[in-house]
Design a protein around this motif. Sequence first.
Motif, PDB file in Angstrom:
ATOM      1  N   ASN A 406      28.441  -4.970  28.896  1.00 19.65           N
ATOM      2  CA  ASN A 406      27.535  -3.814  28.862  1.00 19.65           C
ATOM      3  C   ASN A 406      26.833  -3.526  30.184  1.00 19.65           C
ATOM      4  O   ASN A 406      25.969  -2.657  30.242  1.00 19.65           O
ATOM      5  CB  ASN A 406      26.482  -4.019  27.766  1.00 19.65           C
ATOM      6  N   LYS A 407      27.172  -4.258  31.237  1.00 20.30           N
ATOM      7  CA  LYS A 407      26.511  -4.039  32.528  1.00 20.30           C
ATOM      8  C   LYS A 407      27.059  -2.850  33.307  1.00 20.30           C
ATOM      9  O   LYS A 407      26.387  -2.313  34.176  1.00 20.30           O
ATOM     10  CB  LYS A 407      26.653  -5.297  33.410  1.00 20.30           C
ATOM     11  N   ARG A 408      28.275  -2.451  33.020  1.00 13.25           N
ATOM     12  CA  ARG A 408      28.924  -1.418  33.833  1.00 13.25           C
ATOM     13  C   ARG A 408      28.480  -0.031  33.389  1.00 13.25           C
ATOM     14  O   ARG A 408      28.849   0.430  32.312  1.00 13.25           O
ATOM     15  CB  ARG A 408      30.438  -1.533  33.732  1.00 13.25           C
ATOM     16  N   TYR A 409      27.678   0.620  34.224  1.00 15.48           N
ATOM     17  CA  TYR A 409      27.237   1.965  33.890  1.00 15.48           C
ATOM     18  C   TYR A 409      28.096   2.977  34.646  1.00 15.48           C
ATOM     19  O   TYR A 409      28.658   2.681  35.704  1.00 15.48           O
ATOM     20  CB  TYR A 409      25.751   2.156  34.204  1.00 15.48           C
ATOM     21  N   PRO A 410      28.210   4.197  34.112  1.00 16.07           N
ATOM     22  CA  PRO A 410      29.092   5.194  34.742  1.00 16.07           C
ATOM     23  C   PRO A 410      28.482   5.765  36.012  1.00 16.07           C
ATOM     24  O   PRO A 410      27.275   5.647  36.265  1.00 16.07           O
ATOM     25  CB  PRO A 410      29.219   6.269  33.656  1.00 16.07           C
ATOM     26  N   LEU A 411      29.329   6.424  36.803  1.00 16.78           N
ATOM     27  CA  LEU A 411      28.879   7.040  38.052  1.00 16.78           C
ATOM     28  C   LEU A 411      27.779   8.062  37.791  1.00 16.78           C
ATOM     29  O   LEU A 411      26.886   8.252  38.616  1.00 16.78           O
ATOM     30  CB  LEU A 411      30.071   7.705  38.754  1.00 16.78           C
ATOM     31  N   SER A 412      27.820   8.707  36.639  1.00 19.39           N
ATOM     32  CA  SER A 412      26.801   9.707  36.312  1.00 19.39           C
ATOM     33  C   SER A 412      25.400   9.115  36.286  1.00 19.39           C
ATOM     34  O   SER A 412      24.417   9.824  36.493  1.00 19.39           O
ATOM     35  CB  SER A 412      27.105  10.347  34.945  1.00 19.39           C
ATOM     36  N   MET A 413      25.295   7.798  36.020  1.00 19.84           N
ATOM     37  CA  MET A 413      24.000   7.136  36.008  1.00 19.84           C
ATOM     38  C   MET A 413      23.706   6.405  37.310  1.00 19.84           C
ATOM     39  O   MET A 413      22.585   5.958  37.550  1.00 19.84           O
ATOM     40  CB  MET A 413      23.939   6.130  34.854  1.00 19.84           C
ATOM     41  N   ALA A 414      24.715   6.281  38.171  1.00 28.36           N
ATOM     42  CA  ALA A 414      24.587   5.424  39.353  1.00 28.36           C
ATOM     43  C   ALA A 414      23.563   5.921  40.365  1.00 28.36           C
ATOM     44  O   ALA A 414      22.942   5.126  41.067  1.00 28.36           O
ATOM     45  CB  ALA A 414      25.949   5.266  40.033  1.00 28.36           C
ATOM     46  N   GLU A 415      23.382   7.256  40.441  1.00 25.27           N
ATOM     47  CA  GLU A 415      22.454   7.802  41.432  1.00 25.27           C
ATOM     48  C   GLU A 415      21.059   8.067  40.863  1.00 25.27           C
ATOM     49  O   GLU A 415      20.190   8.586  41.565  1.00 25.27           O
ATOM     50  CB  GLU A 415      23.024   9.100  42.025  1.00 25.27           C
ATOM     51  N   THR A 416      20.844   7.713  39.611  1.00 25.26           N
ATOM     52  CA  THR A 416      19.575   8.042  38.964  1.00 25.26           C
ATOM     53  C   THR A 416      18.414   7.229  39.529  1.00 25.26           C
ATOM     54  O   THR A 416      17.406   7.778  39.989  1.00 25.26           O
ATOM     55  CB  THR A 416      19.693   7.825  37.444  1.00 25.26           C
ATOM     56  N   ALA A 417      18.535   5.899  39.512  1.00 23.36           N
ATOM     57  CA  ALA A 417      17.428   5.051  39.973  1.00 23.36           C
ATOM     58  C   ALA A 417      17.179   5.222  41.466  1.00 23.36           C
ATOM     59  O   ALA A 417      16.036   5.142  41.929  1.00 23.36           O
ATOM     60  CB  ALA A 417      17.724   3.587  39.650  1.00 23.36           C
ATOM     61  N   SER A 418      18.235   5.468  42.237  1.00 27.65           N
ATOM     62  CA  SER A 418      18.075   5.641  43.688  1.00 27.65           C
ATOM     63  C   SER A 418      17.316   6.929  44.005  1.00 27.65           C
ATOM     64  O   SER A 418      16.411   6.945  44.854  1.00 27.65           O
ATOM     65  CB  SER A 418      19.447   5.639  44.375  1.00 27.65           C
ATOM     66  N   THR A 419      17.676   8.024  43.328  1.00 26.82           N
ATOM     67  CA  THR A 419      16.973   9.287  43.537  1.00 26.82           C
ATOM     68  C   THR A 419      15.525   9.201  43.051  1.00 26.82           C
ATOM     69  O   THR A 419      14.605   9.712  43.696  1.00 26.82           O
ATOM     70  CB  THR A 419      17.706  10.435  42.806  1.00 26.82           C
ATOM     71  N   PHE A 420      15.325   8.538  41.913  1.00 23.96           N
ATOM     72  CA  PHE A 420      13.981   8.351  41.372  1.00 23.96           C
ATOM     73  C   PHE A 420      13.089   7.638  42.395  1.00 23.96           C
ATOM     74  O   PHE A 420      11.942   8.038  42.629  1.00 23.96           O
ATOM     75  CB  PHE A 420      14.065   7.542  40.074  1.00 23.96           C
ATOM     76  N   SER A 421      13.626   6.602  43.014  1.00 19.02           N
ATOM     77  CA  SER A 421      12.858   5.848  44.016  1.00 19.02           C
ATOM     78  C   SER A 421      12.527   6.712  45.228  1.00 19.02           C
ATOM     79  O   SER A 421      11.423   6.627  45.787  1.00 19.02           O
ATOM     80  CB  SER A 421      13.642   4.609  44.454  1.00 19.02           C
ATOM     81  N   GLU A 422      13.477   7.538  45.642  1.00 18.46           N
ATOM     82  CA  GLU A 422      13.218   8.459  46.755  1.00 18.46           C
ATOM     83  C   GLU A 422      12.053   9.384  46.434  1.00 18.46           C
ATOM     84  O   GLU A 422      11.210   9.673  47.293  1.00 18.46           O
ATOM     85  CB  GLU A 422      14.458   9.314  47.046  1.00 18.46           C
ATOM     86  N   MET A 423      11.993   9.865  45.194  1.00 19.25           N
ATOM     87  CA  MET A 423      10.944  10.812  44.804  1.00 19.25           C
ATOM     88  C   MET A 423       9.553  10.189  44.928  1.00 19.25           C
ATOM     89  O   MET A 423       8.594  10.864  45.301  1.00 19.25           O
ATOM     90  CB  MET A 423      11.185  11.309  43.379  1.00 19.25           C
ATOM     91  N   ILE A 424       9.448   8.900  44.600  1.00 19.25           N
ATOM     92  CA  ILE A 424       8.157   8.212  44.734  1.00 19.25           C
ATOM     93  C   ILE A 424       7.684   8.264  46.183  1.00 19.25           C
ATOM     94  O   ILE A 424       6.519   8.568  46.473  1.00 19.25           O
ATOM     95  CB  ILE A 424       8.278   6.746  44.260  1.00 19.25           C
ATOM     96  N   ILE A 425       8.599   7.993  47.112  1.00 21.70           N
ATOM     97  CA  ILE A 425       8.229   7.965  48.529  1.00 21.70           C
ATOM     98  C   ILE A 425       8.026   9.363  49.088  1.00 21.70           C
ATOM     99  O   ILE A 425       7.132   9.592  49.920  1.00 21.70           O
ATOM    100  CB  ILE A 425       9.294   7.186  49.338  1.00 21.70           C
ATOM    101  N   PHE A 426       8.844  10.329  48.656  1.00 20.12           N
ATOM    102  CA  PHE A 426       8.640  11.713  49.093  1.00 20.12           C
ATOM    103  C   PHE A 426       7.235  12.195  48.726  1.00 20.12           C
ATOM    104  O   PHE A 426       6.529  12.791  49.541  1.00 20.12           O
ATOM    105  CB  PHE A 426       9.674  12.641  48.441  1.00 20.12           C
ATOM    106  N   ASP A 427       6.833  11.934  47.490  1.00 19.69           N
ATOM    107  CA  ASP A 427       5.508  12.370  47.046  1.00 19.69           C
ATOM    108  C   ASP A 427       4.401  11.680  47.842  1.00 19.69           C
ATOM    109  O   ASP A 427       3.410  12.304  48.242  1.00 19.69           O
ATOM    110  CB  ASP A 427       5.332  12.078  45.551  1.00 19.69           C
ATOM    111  N   ALA A 428       4.587  10.386  48.073  1.00 18.01           N
ATOM    112  CA  ALA A 428       3.594   9.625  48.838  1.00 18.01           C
ATOM    113  C   ALA A 428       3.496  10.157  50.264  1.00 18.01           C
ATOM    114  O   ALA A 428       2.396  10.294  50.820  1.00 18.01           O
ATOM    115  CB  ALA A 428       3.965   8.145  48.848  1.00 18.01           C
ATOM    116  N   ALA A 429       4.654  10.479  50.867  1.00 14.07           N
ATOM    117  CA  ALA A 429       4.665  10.985  52.243  1.00 14.07           C
ATOM    118  C   ALA A 429       3.992  12.353  52.331  1.00 14.07           C
ATOM    119  O   ALA A 429       3.290  12.652  53.304  1.00 14.07           O
ATOM    120  CB  ALA A 429       6.102  11.061  52.756  1.00 14.07           C
ATOM    121  N   MET A 430       4.211  13.199  51.322  1.00 13.89           N
ATOM    122  CA  MET A 430       3.581  14.523  51.328  1.00 13.89           C
ATOM    123  C   MET A 430       2.057  14.412  51.255  1.00 13.89           C
ATOM    124  O   MET A 430       1.332  15.152  51.915  1.00 13.89           O
ATOM    125  CB  MET A 430       4.103  15.361  50.158  1.00 13.89           C
ATOM    126  N   LYS A 431       1.576  13.487  50.442  1.00 19.51           N
ATOM    127  CA  LYS A 431       0.124  13.298  50.320  1.00 19.51           C
ATOM    128  C   LYS A 431      -0.472  12.761  51.622  1.00 19.51           C
ATOM    129  O   LYS A 431      -1.609  13.062  51.981  1.00 19.51           O
ATOM    130  CB  LYS A 431      -0.175  12.342  49.172  1.00 19.51           C
TER     131      LYS A 431
END
Length: 598
Positions: A406-431
């Motif tokens: 059950n560890k193998r997730y599809p490519l459709s989910m592969a970029e989710t956590a990475s983009t989510f993490s970017e958003m945290i830093i983008f918001d912090a940088a804007m502030k």
Amino acid sequence: MEKVRYSKVWNLDSVFMGGSQSEPFINHINRVETLLQELEERIRSFIPPLSTDAFDQVLHLVENIGTIRLYLTQAASFITCLLAENPKNQDASKWRGKVLKVEAFFEKELSKVKKLLVNIKEDVWEGMLETEDLQEYAYILNELRENIDGNLSEGELHLISDLMPDGYQAWGSFYNTLVSSLKVHIHLNGKEEHFSVGQAINLRADHNEEVRKKAHDALETLWTEKEELFSQIINSITGFRIQVNQRQGIRNALEEPLKKNRMKEETLNVMWKVICKYKQPFSDYLKRKAEMMGTSGMKAYNFWAPLTKSNSQITFEEASGLITEHFSQFGSELEGFVRQAFEEGWIEAENRPNKSAVPICAGFPLTGESRVFMTFSDTFLNVLTLVHELGHAFHNHAMKSVNGVNKRYPLSMAETASTFSEMIIFDAAMKKADSKEEKLFILDEKLKRSVMNFMNIHSRFLFEQRLYEERLEGIVSADRLNSLMEGSIQEAYAGSLEEPSVHSWAWTPHYYITQSPFYNFPYTFGYLFALVLYAKAKEKGKEFEKDYMNLLRDSGSMSVEDLVMKHLGEDSSLEEFWEKGMEICVADVEEFLSLTSS
């Protein structure tokens, strides 16, 4: 901001001591082969169960498969890391060849397992999956049983598998070799200079428009000279897929990639529908940026140009503090994970020659670790790259307790956590940004990502759809490929991109990845889905982290539709679901337009 000095060189010895000469790694490969022998024996002795109680054989098969996958991932990740830090490591290259052969053999055995599972009577099968021992494997077992290889006999299946490395997959390898051997001649600074294709493409982000245009024109000249060769390669790859699909009774080119990404066509269509509905704001962004650069419309070679220059330099030590600080505001699990990654030497960031140019994240499931690879040169964009790869690593961390199957997730989910993490830093940088120029720099970087996912990747998707339709009728000429590409770009960008590269089909490597057709829409799915999640996180605050962890944990054992319903209580086939993420991107456009209104 916290400043702690961490090593910029990763520790691989804690995984396998000794590098490419590692004795523990050799023992590990031997163990994989032993596990494969055990799987072979289980397959040979398998007798379809006649009652629900006789599920032991299926349980042993799935556990064996899960263990093999863990061992193969551990091995492949180690080799990937060795080749990233030294692409010329010959010993690592030999080990990669060895592991690829083992993986091919494993896939053959998996095909046999699928056929064994199909022979189990429906009532017995359904009863078995309801037993306590098999419940957690139910989705994957059904996936194996349903994804049999159509009308192919076992002999045909093995023949195709044997032919792929030296036939079908060889076209993909030939493409990569060809592109890496090409030289781009550009007249700069009063003389002709020679660049690799990658170096020439990177000039699209140069501050000088003349350099950008010369690089664009030189690349187009090169692709025109070589278009017949690239046409032959893409026709061969596409033609092979079509023939295999037809032999299996598959008529829709999207059927295989949708299955691999565990999503329904209805979900994909509504995602694109929402994106098309909101194209205008991004066209407005492109128009405004073009005006600021002194042109009436956005030239393709100007898209990556920096609008403003970020004057802030950030060291690796400062970056580690910034990331830890802002991740802590999301949740304690993410904060604790990133501290561990920095403290235990999971990150290779040293700026030195002879490293790979490609950032990666490699997961080591047997030891519950990951490794992140990049070159850090003290810029905000480097911080984003680091955060992106740490997001992938956090996804691996969230799945530590999940069994191997059950560890193998599809490519459709592969970029989710990475983009989510970017958003945290983008918001912090804007502030944190204290000037209009700094805010515009950050917004421009965010909006480039939105345009790439909503417009550029949409053009790739449209092109590949049309390529498959026309390839059914025969060879598609280079001229026709150019026309298909131009039409797809005009539609996807809603006419807001001028002088596009009609040879994008030749220089976009995703079309030549033989492991997966339509290597495009999963990126857009992951990007927009991450934004939907981020909108939820902003609503719920730190308490959302638990829901987020649970969603990532289940990403390898259910369809994306079920995942959304279980963890968010929403229907991904409805437009309003996707619009929650889109609203964030549109708000970025509005702020950009407001800041540049004068």
